[in-house]
Design a protein around this motif. Structure first.
Motif, mmCIF file in Angstrom:
data_model
loop_
_atom_site.group_PDB
_atom_site.id
_atom_site.type_symbol
_atom_site.label_atom_id
_atom_site.label_comp_id
_atom_site.label_asym_id
_atom_site.label_seq_id
_atom_site.Cartn_x
_atom_site.Cartn_y
_atom_site.Cartn_z
ATOM 1 N N GLY A 1 27.339 40.553 42.087
ATOM 2 C CA GLY A 1 27.927 41.752 42.694
ATOM 3 C C GLY A 1 28.906 41.410 43.810
ATOM 4 N N LYS A 2 28.548 40.435 44.641
ATOM 5 C CA LYS A 2 29.445 40.020 45.734
ATOM 6 C C LYS A 2 30.713 39.371 45.179
ATOM 7 C CE LYS A 2 25.663 39.349 48.985
ATOM 8 N NZ LYS A 2 24.837 38.352 49.683
ATOM 9 N N LEU A 3 30.571 38.629 44.095
ATOM 10 C CA LEU A 3 31.748 38.026 43.467
ATOM 11 C C LEU A 3 32.674 39.107 42.931
ATOM 12 C CD1 LEU A 3 33.308 35.526 42.513
ATOM 13 C CD2 LEU A 3 31.893 35.555 40.440
ATOM 14 N N TYR A 4 32.113 40.104 42.276
ATOM 15 C CA TYR A 4 32.933 41.200 41.749
ATOM 16 C C TYR A 4 33.672 41.903 42.884
ATOM 17 C CZ TYR A 4 29.924 40.531 37.658
ATOM 18 O OH TYR A 4 29.237 40.005 36.610
ATOM 19 N N GLN A 5 32.990 42.109 44.000
ATOM 20 C CA GLN A 5 33.626 42.740 45.150
ATOM 21 C C GLN A 5 34.809 41.903 45.624
ATOM 22 O OE1 GLN A 5 32.777 45.852 46.165
ATOM 23 N NE2 GLN A 5 34.630 45.702 47.393
ATOM 24 N N SER A 6 34.656 40.579 45.591
ATOM 25 C CA SER A 6 35.774 39.716 45.990
ATOM 26 C C SER A 6 36.941 39.848 45.008
ATOM 27 C CB SER A 6 35.329 38.260 46.122
ATOM 28 O OG SER A 6 35.168 37.643 44.866
ATOM 29 N N PHE A 7 36.642 40.045 43.724
ATOM 30 C CA PHE A 7 37.707 40.281 42.736
ATOM 31 C C PHE A 7 38.476 41.556 43.094
ATOM 32 C CE2 PHE A 7 35.135 38.253 38.994
ATOM 33 C CZ PHE A 7 35.371 36.989 39.491
ATOM 34 N N TYR A 8 37.742 42.628 43.417
ATOM 35 C CA TYR A 8 38.383 43.910 43.736
ATOM 36 C C TYR A 8 39.272 43.775 44.969
ATOM 37 C CZ TYR A 8 34.400 45.460 40.852
ATOM 38 O OH TYR A 8 33.457 45.596 39.868
ATOM 39 N N GLU A 9 38.798 43.018 45.959
ATOM 40 C CA GLU A 9 39.575 42.829 47.187
ATOM 41 C C GLU A 9 40.787 41.935 46.950
ATOM 42 O OE1 GLU A 9 36.623 41.330 49.893
ATOM 43 O OE2 GLU A 9 35.541 43.254 49.912
#
Length: 169
Positions: free
Chosen positions: A84-92
C-alpha cells in the motif's frame, strides 16, 4: 497464469492488452482525473500511476542488475507484504501530470518494455533463475514477472476504469 509459446507472443499480448487499456482514458476529462468513487479503488490518475510504477520498477530491476547493482525487490524501503505504501509512492511520483502526460509516459515505458523483451533469449525469458532479482522461492521465469506487471493489470484495470467511466461519465 497464462503461458506463452514465444517472446513474440508475449510482446503481441502486451501490445494488444495495452492498446485496449490505454484507449479507455481518451474520453476522461482532465478535471475528473482524481475523481474517487466508492465502487472503484483507484482514480483514473492512480490507475495510470500504478501502471507506470510497476513497469518502471520492472525495467529498473533489469537495469540495476545489468549494472552490477544489488536489486532490492520490490524496491529499497518497501516490502512485499506492505505494498500500500509503495502504491502511494507511485501516485505521488507519477500522478502530478495530466492524464495526457501520464498516458505518454506509459506509452514510452511499454515500448521500452517490449524492446527489452526483444533482446532476451528464450532461456532468459522462459527458464527460472535467469536474474537475481527474479529468483524467489516461487522460481518464476522472467515472462511471469513481465506478465504480472503488464498484461494482467492492463486487462484487470481496464475493467476497473470502464466501471469508473460508467458510474461517473
Amino acid at each position: 497464469m497464462r503461458t506463452y509459446a514465444s517472446k513474440e507472443e508475449l510482446i503481441t499480448e502486451i501490445k494488444q492488452r495495452y492498446q485496449k487499456y490505454i484507449t479507455e482514458f481518451d474520453d476522461i476529462p482532465e478535471e475528473l482525473k482524481n475523481k474517487r468513487i466508492e465502487e472503484v479503488d483507484k482514480t483514473p490518475s492512480e490507475n495510470l500511476s500504478y501502471q507506470l510504477g510497476w513497469v518502471n520498477l520492472l525495467l529498473s530491476w533489469e537495469e540495476k542488475e545489468s549494472a552490477g547493482v544489488e536489486v532490492h525487490t520490490p524496491v529499497e524501503g518497501y516490502k512485499w507484504n506492505d505494498l500500500g505504501k509503495l502504491y502511494q509512492s507511485f501516485y505521488e511520483t507519477y500522478g502530478t501530470g495530466t492524464l495526457a502526460e501520464q498516458t505518454q509516459q506509459l506509452n514510452e515505458k511499454v515500448i521500452e518494455l517490449c524492446d527489452w523483451i526483444e533482446t532476451l533469449s528464450d532461456k532468459e525469458l522462459f527458464e527460472p533463475e535467469q536474474r537475481k532479482w527474479a529468483t524467489t522461492k516461487a522460481k518464476w521465469p522472467l515472462y511471469k514477472w513481465i506478465h504480472i506487471n503488464s498484461v494482467a493489470p492492463f486487462t484487470n484495470f481496464r475493467t476497473k476504469i470502464r466501471k469508473w467511466k460508467k458510474l461517473v461519465l
